[in-house]
Design a protein around this motif. Structure first.
Motif, short mmCIF file in Angstrom:
data_model
loop_
_atom_site.label_atom_id
_atom_site.label_comp_id
_atom_site.label_asym_id
_atom_site.label_seq_id
_atom_site.Cartn_x
_atom_site.Cartn_y
_atom_site.Cartn_z
N UNK A 141 0.84 -1.20 0.00
CA UNK A 141 0.00 0.00 0.00
C UNK A 141 0.88 1.26 0.00
N UNK A 142 1.88 1.26 0.87
CA UNK A 142 2.79 2.41 0.92
C UNK A 142 3.55 2.59 -0.39
N UNK A 143 3.96 1.49 -1.01
CA UNK A 143 4.62 1.55 -2.31
C UNK A 143 3.69 2.17 -3.34
N UNK A 144 2.41 1.75 -3.31
CA UNK A 144 1.43 2.29 -4.27
C UNK A 144 1.24 3.78 -4.05
N UNK A 147 4.31 5.56 -5.35
CA UNK A 147 4.33 5.52 -6.82
C UNK A 147 3.38 6.56 -7.40
N UNK A 148 2.21 6.66 -6.82
CA UNK A 148 1.20 7.65 -7.32
C UNK A 148 1.71 9.07 -7.12
N UNK A 149 2.35 9.31 -5.96
CA UNK A 149 2.90 10.65 -5.72
C UNK A 149 3.99 10.99 -6.75
N UNK A 151 4.36 9.71 -9.71
CA UNK A 151 3.74 9.89 -11.01
C UNK A 151 3.03 11.24 -11.12
N UNK A 152 2.39 11.68 -10.04
CA UNK A 152 1.66 12.94 -10.03
C UNK A 152 2.60 14.14 -10.12
N UNK A 153 3.78 14.05 -9.51
CA UNK A 153 4.73 15.17 -9.54
C UNK A 153 5.55 15.19 -10.82
N UNK A 154 5.61 14.09 -11.52
CA UNK A 154 6.41 14.05 -12.74
C UNK A 154 5.71 14.60 -13.95
#
Length: 154
Positions: A141-144, A147-149, A151-154
Motif C-alpha cells: 500500500x505504501x509503495x502504491x 508511486x502515485x505521488x 507519477x503525479x509530480x512528474x
C-alpha cells in the motif's frame, strides 16, 4: 511478477488474509472444544475408577445425585456393577468393563492432548503468517501511494 498492479496484489493479499482469518476461527473453535473435552474425559475416568474401587470393596449401594432436568435433581442408590455404559456421542452408548473403559478413556485423553498441542502449534504458525501478510499489505500500500505521488509530480 510483471504486469501485476499494486491494486491486484493488494486484492490477492486481502483474499489470503481473509482465508487466514477463517482458518483462525476454525482452529480457535477446535481449541475451545478440546479444552472442554479434556476435563470431561478426566472426570469420566475418575468416575469409572471410583466405580471400580467400589466394586472391589464390595461396598453397600452408592448414593448419588443426578440431574433429571435443568433445575430438578434426584437422589438414587446404585449397586456396584461390573460394567459401565459410556456415552460416545452421535446417539451411541456402549457397555465396557471397567478396565476397557479406563483404557479407552486413556487413549482418548492422549489423542485429545495431542490434538490440542497440534492445534496450538497451528494457531501460532497462523498468527505469524497473518502478521507477515499484514506487514506486506502495508508495504505494498505504501509503495502504491509513493508511486502515485511520484507519477503525479512528474
Amino acid at each position: 511478477a510483471r504486469g501485476i498492479t499494486p491494486e491486484t496484489m493488494l486484492r490477492q493479499m486481502q483474499e489470503q488474509l481473509s482465508k487466514y482469518r477463517l482458518m483462525d476461527t476454525k482452529l480457535t473453535q477446535s481449541k475451545s472444544m478440546l479444552n472442554a473435552k479434556i476435563p470431561e474425559i478426566l472426570k469420566t475416568m475418575d468416575t469409572v475408577k471410583f466405580l471400580k474401587q467400589k466394586l472391589n470393596d464390595e461396598a453397600e449401594a452408592i448414593e448419588t445425585s443426578f440431574g433429571l432436568t435443568d433445575s430438578v435433581f434426584c437422589t438414587a442408590k446404585c449397586k456396584a456393577q461390573k460394567t459401565v455404559h459410556l456415552w460416545l456421542g452421535a446417539n451411541v452408548m456402549c457397555e465396557y468393563s471397567h478396565e476397557e473403559a479406563i483404557e479407552m478413556l486413556d487413549t482418548n485423553l492422549v489423542a485429545a492432548k495431542a490434538n490440542l498441542a497440534n492445534t496450538l502449534e497451528d494457531l501460532a504458525w497462523l498468527k505469524d503468517q497473518q502478521t507477515i501478510l499484514e506487514v506486506n499489505v502495508a508495504r505494498v500500500y505504501n509503495f502504491d501511494v509513493e508511486s502515485r505521488r511520484t507519477t503525479a509530480t512528474a
